[in-house]
Design a protein around this motif. Structure first.
Motif, PDB file in Angstrom:
ATOM      1  N   ARG A 168       0.832  -1.206   0.000  1.00 42.31           N
ATOM      2  CA  ARG A 168       0.000   0.000   0.000  1.00 42.31           C
ATOM      3  C   ARG A 168       0.870   1.262   0.000  1.00 42.31           C
ATOM      4  N   GLN A 169       1.925   1.250   0.816  1.00 44.15           N
ATOM      5  CA  GLN A 169       2.809   2.408   0.877  1.00 44.15           C
ATOM      6  C   GLN A 169       3.532   2.620  -0.451  1.00 44.15           C
ATOM      7  N   TRP A 170       3.960   1.541  -1.066  1.00 43.91           N
ATOM      8  CA  TRP A 170       4.666   1.636  -2.349  1.00 43.91           C
ATOM      9  C   TRP A 170       3.746   2.191  -3.429  1.00 43.91           C
ATOM     10  N   GLY A 171       2.501   1.732  -3.453  1.00 38.32           N
ATOM     11  CA  GLY A 171       1.553   2.242  -4.430  1.00 38.32           C
ATOM     12  C   GLY A 171       1.305   3.730  -4.257  1.00 38.32           C
ATOM     13  N   THR A 172       1.180   4.192  -3.013  1.00 35.31           N
ATOM     14  CA  THR A 172       0.994   5.624  -2.752  1.00 35.31           C
ATOM     15  C   THR A 172       2.222   6.421  -3.189  1.00 35.31           C
ATOM     16  N   GLN A 173       3.403   5.881  -2.921  1.00 34.97           N
ATOM     17  CA  GLN A 173       4.637   6.557  -3.305  1.00 34.97           C
ATOM     18  C   GLN A 173       4.772   6.670  -4.823  1.00 34.97           C
ATOM     19  N   LEU A 174       4.416   5.594  -5.535  1.00 34.68           N
ATOM     20  CA  LEU A 174       4.478   5.636  -6.994  1.00 34.68           C
ATOM     21  C   LEU A 174       3.497   6.662  -7.556  1.00 34.68           C
ATOM     22  N   THR A 175       2.316   6.722  -6.984  1.00 37.75           N
ATOM     23  CA  THR A 175       1.334   7.707  -7.447  1.00 37.75           C
ATOM     24  C   THR A 175       1.876   9.118  -7.316  1.00 37.75           C
ATOM     25  N   ALA A 176       2.540   9.413  -6.197  1.00 34.45           N
ATOM     26  CA  ALA A 176       3.082  10.753  -5.978  1.00 34.45           C
ATOM     27  C   ALA A 176       4.240  11.058  -6.913  1.00 34.45           C
ATOM     28  N   LYS A 177       5.060  10.051  -7.240  1.00 30.46           N
ATOM     29  CA  LYS A 177       6.257  10.294  -8.049  1.00 30.46           C
ATOM     30  C   LYS A 177       5.966  10.351  -9.549  1.00 30.46           C
ATOM     31  N   VAL A 178       5.153   9.426 -10.043  1.00 29.53           N
ATOM     32  CA  VAL A 178       4.901   9.380 -11.490  1.00 29.53           C
ATOM     33  C   VAL A 178       3.673  10.194 -11.880  1.00 29.53           C
ATOM     34  N   ARG A 179       2.924  10.682 -10.875  1.00 26.62           N
ATOM     35  CA  ARG A 179       1.735  11.521 -11.099  1.00 26.62           C
ATOM     36  C   ARG A 179       0.663  10.803 -11.920  1.00 26.62           C
ATOM     37  N   VAL A 180       0.576   9.504 -11.710  1.00 23.99           N
ATOM     38  CA  VAL A 180      -0.463   8.676 -12.313  1.00 23.99           C
ATOM     39  C   VAL A 180      -0.950   7.721 -11.230  1.00 23.99           C
ATOM     40  N   VAL A 181      -2.251   7.494 -11.182  1.00 19.31           N
ATOM     41  CA  VAL A 181      -2.797   6.610 -10.147  1.00 19.31           C
ATOM     42  C   VAL A 181      -2.158   5.228 -10.259  1.00 19.31           C
ATOM     43  N   SER A 182      -1.564   4.769  -9.149  1.00 21.24           N
ATOM     44  CA  SER A 182      -0.833   3.501  -9.135  1.00 21.24           C
ATOM     45  C   SER A 182      -1.324   2.633  -7.982  1.00 21.24           C
ATOM     46  N   HIS A 183      -1.286   1.342  -8.214  1.00 20.12           N
ATOM     47  CA  HIS A 183      -1.680   0.377  -7.181  1.00 20.12           C
ATOM     48  C   HIS A 183      -0.658  -0.751  -7.156  1.00 20.12           C
ATOM     49  N   VAL A 184      -0.279  -1.153  -5.965  1.00 15.72           N
ATOM     50  CA  VAL A 184       0.608  -2.302  -5.773  1.00 15.72           C
ATOM     51  C   VAL A 184      -0.130  -3.302  -4.895  1.00 15.72           C
ATOM     52  N   THR A 185      -0.253  -4.531  -5.370  1.00 12.96           N
ATOM     53  CA  THR A 185      -0.988  -5.577  -4.662  1.00 12.96           C
ATOM     54  C   THR A 185      -0.049  -6.704  -4.289  1.00 12.96           C
ATOM     55  N   SER A 186      -0.049  -7.080  -3.019  1.00 10.59           N
ATOM     56  CA  SER A 186       0.756  -8.216  -2.565  1.00 10.59           C
ATOM     57  C   SER A 186       0.036  -9.508  -2.917  1.00 10.59           C
ATOM     58  N   GLU A 187       0.780 -10.463  -3.481  1.00 16.31           N
ATOM     59  CA  GLU A 187       0.176 -11.712  -3.919  1.00 16.31           C
ATOM     60  C   GLU A 187       0.587 -12.915  -3.079  1.00 16.31           C
ATOM     61  N   GLN A 188       1.871 -13.010  -2.733  1.00 15.55           N
ATOM     62  CA  GLN A 188       2.341 -14.203  -2.039  1.00 15.55           C
ATOM     63  C   GLN A 188       3.638 -13.908  -1.304  1.00 15.55           C
ATOM     64  N   VAL A 189       3.835 -14.584  -0.181  1.00 15.65           N
ATOM     65  CA  VAL A 189       5.085 -14.502   0.573  1.00 15.65           C
ATOM     66  C   VAL A 189       5.536 -15.930   0.866  1.00 15.65           C
ATOM     67  N   VAL A 190       6.718 -16.293   0.362  1.00 18.31           N
ATOM     68  CA  VAL A 190       7.247 -17.646   0.536  1.00 18.31           C
ATOM     69  C   VAL A 190       8.722 -17.566   0.900  1.00 18.31           C
TER      70      VAL A 190
END
Length: 317
Positions: A51-73
């Motif tokens: 969630r934090q990464w998606g918010t950071q990308l939105t602020a930097k690239v000035r385009v709505v961005s979403h980052v979704t976690s899928e799996q942790v192994v």
């Protein structure tokens, strides 16, 4: 050919196929699976990072961005590197006091699309899959610096080692971030920036996180199991009752009971009552009072010292 003959013919083939399966030696000293409680802690931290990464990308690239976690192994570095495409962007991150490096991996074409947005583009032209120029690399490093800040915030006390961007590689087979048998905590993501969607991974050496995971979810040792059980039992509430000596009667008398019947109790007047827990007599006590409520005074304890002890236990029988 009959069914029986076909079965006889195919059986050796099946046995040969089963015997040809490769057997992998499992090292119990270095398990390659995460404990359930550790996996849950990591999943929550990685979801926060996404969630934090998606918010950071939105602020930097000035385009709505979403980052979704899928799996942790948890994988060995060799298994992790083999799962990556041959050509990709691998940002190696240095961990203080650790030989192995963390890795943030994503497609180079997607990173060039992010850079294009940062420089005023609209993402209309597909980005090529090539290495970064010096300017593009500087912008990507800035994005990764911000991502590492989000990672440090999200992991909190799980990541006590300083982490920073080291180098960027473009070949997953040549980027030796760790030894082939080193265990890595690998998280996979889906990143959507505008209309562009790509996959990304984050790999952190397990040695940098597992010690703190043990502190986050402490496991009690069984060496002092007797003391732990006794400590738990003394805090469990139980029902205490005062009992008269039981009287033995026949079933016919019980079935014929009516109001006003008198049942003799073989309990002498001078004998204290039994102080019992779950029907088990533990001490002797006399009936008393505590304010407006009935109470008992313990007159003999299991130790047999006979010293009277005040008790405010309510009489139940």
């Amino acid at each position: 050919m009959t069914v029986q003959e076909h079965t006889r013919t195919s059986a050796p083939t099946r046995l040969n196929a089963e015997s040809a399966k490769s057997v992998e030696v499992y090292d119990f000293r270095r398990p390659t699976t995460l404990a359930r409680e550790h996996s849950r802690v990591l999943e929550l931290a990685i979801e926060t990072f996404a969630r934090q990464w998606g918010t950071q990308l939105t602020a930097k690239v000035r385009v709505v961005s979403h980052v979704t976690s899928e799996q942790v192994v948890m994988l060995t570095y060799d298994e992790y590197a083999a799962s990556l495409p041959p050509t990709t962007a691998m940002v190696l991150c240095e961990l203080q006091d650790h030989t192995a490096k963390a890795v943030i991996q994503f497609a180079t074409s997607s990173a060039l699309t992010w850079v294009g947005y940062m420089l005023g583009g609209n993402g209309g032209q597909p980005a090529p899959n090539r290495k970064f120029t010096q300017i593009e690399q500087a912008l990507v490093r800035k994005l990764m610096d911000d991502a590492l800040e989000d990672l440090r915030y999200s992991l909190g006390s799980l990541l006590v080692t300083p982490i920073s961007v080291d180098t960027i590689h473009y070949n997953s087979q040549f980027a030796q971030a760790a030894a082939t048998t080193d265990l890595m905590i690998v998280a996979s993501f889906e990143i959507r920036v505008g209309d562009n969607t790509t996959s990304a991974t984050l790999a952190i050496p397990a040695d940098a996180l597992l010690p703190q995971l043990g502190e986050t979810n402490p496991m009690s040792t069984t060496a002092n199991a007797r003391q732990l059980m006794q400590a738990q039992l003394v805090s469990v509430p139980v029902d205490v009752s005062l009992q008269l000596a039981p009287a033995k009667v026949k079933p016919g008398m019980i079935l014929g009971l009516s109001v006003g019947d008198l049942i003799p109790i073989p309990h002498p007047h001078h004998r204290p009552l039994d102080l019992a827990v779950d029907g088990q007599s533990l001490a002797r006590a006399a009936v008393g009072a505590n304010g407006s409520r009935l109470a008992c005074v313990v007159v003999s304890s299991p130790s047999g010292d006979g010293a009277p002890t005040e008790s405010s236990t309510e009489e139940n029988s």
